[in-house]
Design a protein around this motif. Structure first.
Motif, PDB file in Angstrom:
ATOM      1  N   TYR A 157       5.891   8.372  -5.742  1.00 55.95           N
ATOM      2  CA  TYR A 157       6.177   8.652  -7.145  1.00 55.95           C
ATOM      3  C   TYR A 157       7.672   8.594  -7.442  1.00 55.95           C
ATOM      4  CZ  TYR A 157       7.838  13.439  -6.209  1.00 55.95           C
ATOM      5  OH  TYR A 157       8.559  14.525  -5.763  1.00 55.95           O
TER       6      TYR A 157
ATOM      7  N   LYS B 277      -8.879   1.440   3.706  1.00 50.39           N
ATOM      8  CA  LYS B 277      -9.143   1.236   2.281  1.00 50.39           C
ATOM      9  C   LYS B 277     -10.593   1.571   1.952  1.00 50.39           C
ATOM     10  CE  LYS B 277      -7.897   0.096  -1.842  1.00 50.39           C
ATOM     11  NZ  LYS B 277      -6.956   0.938  -2.597  1.00 50.39           N
TER      12      LYS B 277
ATOM     13  N   ASN C  18       2.219   2.282  -3.323  1.00 50.32           N
ATOM     14  CA  ASN C  18       1.217   2.876  -4.201  1.00 50.32           C
ATOM     15  C   ASN C  18       1.065   4.380  -3.993  1.00 50.32           C
ATOM     16  OD1 ASN C  18       0.582   0.452  -5.449  1.00 50.32           O
ATOM     17  ND2 ASN C  18      -1.094  -0.023  -4.037  1.00 50.32           N
ATOM     18  N   THR C  19       1.620   4.877  -2.888  1.00 51.72           N
ATOM     19  CA  THR C  19       1.526   6.314  -2.606  1.00 51.72           C
ATOM     20  C   THR C  19       2.748   7.091  -3.099  1.00 51.72           C
ATOM     21  OG1 THR C  19       2.602   6.222  -0.419  1.00 51.72           O
ATOM     22  CG2 THR C  19       0.228   5.757  -0.507  1.00 51.72           C
TER      23      THR C  19
ATOM     24  N   ILE D  50      -2.182  12.248  -3.151  1.00 53.20           N
ATOM     25  CA  ILE D  50      -2.459  11.397  -2.004  1.00 53.20           C
ATOM     26  C   ILE D  50      -2.852  12.258  -0.807  1.00 53.20           C
ATOM     27  CG2 ILE D  50      -1.487   9.738  -0.370  1.00 53.20           C
ATOM     28  CD1 ILE D  50      -1.954   8.595  -3.137  1.00 53.20           C
ATOM     29  N   ASN D  51      -3.939  11.897  -0.153  1.00 56.80           N
ATOM     30  CA  ASN D  51      -4.402  12.623   1.029  1.00 56.80           C
ATOM     31  C   ASN D  51      -3.378  12.457   2.153  1.00 56.80           C
ATOM     32  OD1 ASN D  51      -5.741  13.623   3.310  1.00 56.80           O
ATOM     33  ND2 ASN D  51      -7.735  12.963   2.544  1.00 56.80           N
TER      34      ASN D  51
ATOM     35  N   ILE E 107       5.940  11.271  -1.600  1.00 55.38           N
ATOM     36  CA  ILE E 107       4.528  10.911  -1.760  1.00 55.38           C
ATOM     37  C   ILE E 107       3.905  11.699  -2.906  1.00 55.38           C
ATOM     38  CG2 ILE E 107       2.306  10.763  -0.576  1.00 55.38           C
ATOM     39  CD1 ILE E 107       3.906  10.941   2.057  1.00 55.38           C
ATOM     40  N   ARG E 108       3.077  11.028  -3.690  1.00 61.70           N
ATOM     41  CA  ARG E 108       2.399  11.697  -4.796  1.00 61.70           C
ATOM     42  C   ARG E 108       1.515  12.824  -4.278  1.00 61.70           C
ATOM     43  NH1 ARG E 108       0.543   6.514  -6.327  1.00 61.70           N
ATOM     44  NH2 ARG E 108      -1.572   7.357  -6.398  1.00 61.70           N
TER      45      ARG E 108
ATOM     46  N   TYR F 227       0.837  -1.207   0.000  1.00 62.14           N
ATOM     47  CA  TYR F 227       0.000   0.000   0.000  1.00 62.14           C
ATOM     48  C   TYR F 227       0.869   1.253   0.000  1.00 62.14           C
ATOM     49  CZ  TYR F 227      -3.350   3.499   1.587  1.00 62.14           C
ATOM     50  OH  TYR F 227      -4.115   4.628   1.703  1.00 62.14           O
ATOM     51  N   LEU F 228       1.945   1.217   0.782  1.00 57.36           N
ATOM     52  CA  LEU F 228       2.845   2.365   0.867  1.00 57.36           C
ATOM     53  C   LEU F 228       3.447   2.699  -0.492  1.00 57.36           C
ATOM     54  CD1 LEU F 228       4.417   4.427   2.618  1.00 57.36           C
ATOM     55  CD2 LEU F 228       6.154   2.656   2.948  1.00 57.36           C
TER      56      LEU F 228
ATOM     57  N   GLU G 264     -11.000   5.294   1.943  1.00 57.78           N
ATOM     58  CA  GLU G 264     -10.381   5.856   0.744  1.00 57.78           C
ATOM     59  C   GLU G 264     -11.322   5.721  -0.459  1.00 57.78           C
ATOM     60  OE1 GLU G 264      -6.464   5.030  -2.063  1.00 57.78           O
ATOM     61  OE2 GLU G 264      -6.530   4.235  -0.027  1.00 57.78           O
TER      62      GLU G 264
ATOM     63  N   VAL H 149      -1.574   9.237   5.248  1.00 52.81           N
ATOM     64  CA  VAL H 149      -0.187   8.938   5.611  1.00 52.81           C
ATOM     65  C   VAL H 149       0.059   9.251   7.077  1.00 52.81           C
ATOM     66  CG1 VAL H 149       2.233   9.442   5.092  1.00 52.81           C
ATOM     67  CG2 VAL H 149       0.550   9.390   3.244  1.00 52.81           C
TER      68      VAL H 149
END
Length: 208
Positions: A76, A200, A73-74, A148-149, A144-145, A70-71, A203, A153
């Motif tokens: 870039y 999840k 995926n956040t 992403i909220n 982080i992208r 999951y991490l 989200e 995080v």
């Protein structure tokens, strides 16, 4: 990002090896010790410490792998501090089979307390790895992208910090109340699974 994909693939391989090493603790009762069907059933029953230790550690590694996936995926991009922190986290993951084997070997003996305390300490080390990894997400540069909220995080960071405190307390408690320390470890990974699923769902609701 190709670089991050390569890091995650390597990490997945390490997780897979650690989980494989866990199952090696489950040893089949030797044929020479079995002289009847009841002997085999008794042999399987007496393996309960190995079943318990395997299940407990598998749960911890499963939660770690899910959160690790999951991490990524956040993110870039990555950084060198992140790579080293990820390496240290993987070190704590590959270490897990040893306290698992120790727990399985001694949990049913008079020497259970130090074995359980050492097992709990493995959770402390793993928590340190997670806290270091999460720290490198924003320092020395943000990985982080932007979409992403940041609150998501921040929640992960807080739960990881709480985890460090709880694992540390469980390690201390193990010297006086070893069974309670193990129950705390078991409850922790159940809590992590619940939180992961809840986050999840939240989200998805926000995205909808």
């Amino acid at each position: 990002m190709k670089e991050n994909a390569r890091i995650e693939a390597f990490s997945d391989g390490v997780f897979a090896i650690a989980i494989t090493l866990l199952v090696l603790e489950l040893k089949v009762p030797p044929v020479e010790s079995v002289h009847s069907i009841s002997d085999l059933w008794n042999g399987l029953y007496h393996l309960w410490p190995s079943y318990f230790a395997f299940t407990l550690s598998f749960g911890i590694l499963l939660v770690s792998w899910v959160n690790h996936h999951y991490l990524f995926n956040t993110l870039y991009k990555s950084s060198r501090p992140f790579l080293y922190a990820n390496g240290f986290l993987l070190f704590t993951i590959t270490f897990m089979p040893f306290p698992t084997a120790l727990l399985a070997q001694y949990i049913s003996t008079d020497y259970a307390k130090p074995a359980i305390a050492f097992y709990c300490f493995g959770g402390v080390v793993n928590s340190i790895g997670w806290n270091l990894l999460l720290h490198t997400l924003e320092k020395p540069e943000k990985l982080i992208r932007t979409e992403i909220n940041i609150r998501i995080v921040s929640k992960i960071k807080r739960s990881t910090q709480y985890g460090f405190v709880i694992y540390s307390l469980a390690t201390v408690l193990a010297f006086w109340f070893p069974i309670l320390a193990l129950i705390i470890n078991l409850l922790l990974w159940i809590v992590w699974i619940t939180l992961s699923i809840t986050e999840k769902e939240n989200e998805l609701k926000q995205a909808g």
